[in-house]
Design an enzyme around this catalytic site. Sequence first.
Site, PDB file in Angstrom:
ATOM      1  N   ARG A 121      40.807  46.550  38.701  1.00 10.53           N
ATOM      2  CA  ARG A 121      40.035  47.518  37.851  1.00 10.53           C
ATOM      3  C   ARG A 121      39.949  48.755  38.464  1.00 10.53           C
ATOM      4  O   ARG A 121      39.778  48.626  39.808  1.00 10.53           O
ATOM      5  CB  ARG A 121      38.829  47.010  37.238  1.00 10.53           C
ATOM      6  CG  ARG A 121      38.832  45.950  36.357  1.00 10.53           C
ATOM      7  CD  ARG A 121      37.860  45.835  35.129  1.00 10.53           C
ATOM      8  NE  ARG A 121      36.522  45.873  35.874  1.00 10.53           N
ATOM      9  CZ  ARG A 121      35.503  46.188  35.369  1.00 10.53           C
ATOM     10  NH1 ARG A 121      35.835  46.930  34.059  1.00 10.53           N
ATOM     11  NH2 ARG A 121      34.113  46.162  36.051  1.00 10.53           N
ATOM     12  N   LYS A 186      35.504  34.328  44.386  1.00  9.30           N
ATOM     13  CA  LYS A 186      36.457  34.682  43.156  1.00  9.30           C
ATOM     14  C   LYS A 186      37.903  33.945  43.238  1.00  9.30           C
ATOM     15  O   LYS A 186      38.246  33.826  44.343  1.00  9.30           O
ATOM     16  CB  LYS A 186      36.848  36.108  43.345  1.00  9.30           C
ATOM     17  CG  LYS A 186      37.514  36.751  42.151  1.00  9.30           C
ATOM     18  CD  LYS A 186      36.720  38.135  41.845  1.00  9.30           C
ATOM     19  CE  LYS A 186      38.103  39.271  41.732  1.00  9.30           C
ATOM     20  NZ  LYS A 186      37.377  40.308  41.504  1.00  9.30           N
ATOM     21  N   ARG A 321      26.262  41.760  39.083  1.00  3.86           N
ATOM     22  CA  ARG A 321      26.405  40.924  40.304  1.00  3.86           C
ATOM     23  C   ARG A 321      25.124  40.144  40.243  1.00  3.86           C
ATOM     24  O   ARG A 321      24.099  40.579  39.485  1.00  3.86           O
ATOM     25  CB  ARG A 321      26.189  41.702  41.591  1.00  3.86           C
ATOM     26  CG  ARG A 321      27.337  42.616  41.726  1.00  3.86           C
ATOM     27  CD  ARG A 321      28.354  41.672  42.414  1.00  3.86           C
ATOM     28  NE  ARG A 321      29.683  42.527  42.933  1.00  3.86           N
ATOM     29  CZ  ARG A 321      30.837  42.970  42.136  1.00  3.86           C
ATOM     30  NH1 ARG A 321      30.973  42.185  40.776  1.00  3.86           N
ATOM     31  NH2 ARG A 321      31.553  43.390  42.619  1.00  3.86           N
TER      32      ARG A 321
END
Length: 324
Positions: A121, A186, A321
């Site tokens: 992004r 991730k 986060r």
Amino acid sequence: MSVQRQLLEILMDGNFHSGEKLASSLGVTRAAIWKNIKILESKYELDIHALTGKGYRLSQSIELLDSEAIIDKLTIKNVIPEVETFLSIDSTNRYLMKKVLSADLQCHAVFAEQQTSGRGRHGRSWVSPFGGNLYFSVLYPFQRTPRDVTGLSLAVGVAIVEQLEQQGIESAKLKWPNDILVNGRKLCGILLELHGESHGPFAIVVGVGINISMPENAAREIDQPWVAYQSLTQTPISRNQLAASFLSNVLLALQEFERDGLAPFRERWLQRDCYMNSKVKLQLGDREITGIARGIDQQGALLLESQGQVQRYYSGEIHLRPAK
Ligand code: ATP
């Protein structure tokens, strides 16, 4: 088919192949084989052993992605007329965003073994080394207006996590708006891009990067905790099978979303929300807000409880986060 692709198709078994045999199979000189081996080493960072009297071998066997094998294994037929595979591309999303401009817009998927400018992004990059992971994008002509697309990347996330669960990976969870994490690391990123007029023809490009097997040297470029599929399963992996399974589920999700919007996905998303009811911080430009994550609303906006009030946050330059 390029000489490099043909060479790789022979070498991918990880066995030795003599320069002479390679040259005669491909109809080129031994010097041309040597030159192309050097290109494979430098362009794709492949580790190729050369031994006098034996020839060349890849240090590790690989399964190259193959359009026909992927199409053959799709569980959803007759939706996608075209699946392309590239050895290397700048970005699968960028490639399909260019296709969007063509008059004859149809559903189309593209996979690459390597992305030289893989995208995240807001111009961030997706580390995309050769031959181990999955990087693919789907171009989908969308029969609704751009406004109706809100929440689509959440639906795609659900489709991928559900597929991971089917493969026995139960620990994969969703992080708003577009990531899939396993124990805070991730595994997968999703990038949705749109093209079209607010009332005219309109298409979306959904990009997906899933770490399957990450070479160590490439992993050093990733500046946040990450994980790869291979470390989460004992089951042998077929990349073409995985490619077909993830693509099938993404296509199903696109169809379902086009018909019914986010509604059928919302509950499924909430069940897999990695931060549900935990303390998180939200970065909005220079501002930082700490609160308790309370899932998503009907439109897919993030719900954050702070100072006794629940506020909605829509996608944009917002980062979520965990808070200490
Ligand atoms: P956000 O929380 O806003 O989604 P993000 O930092 O996760 O923020 P994304 O655009 O979703 O940003 O993804 C890009 C980021 O993902 C990179 O900046 C990098 O930190 C990380 N990244 C890049 N390549 C990989 C990869 N192969 N595996 C895991 N993480 C990666």
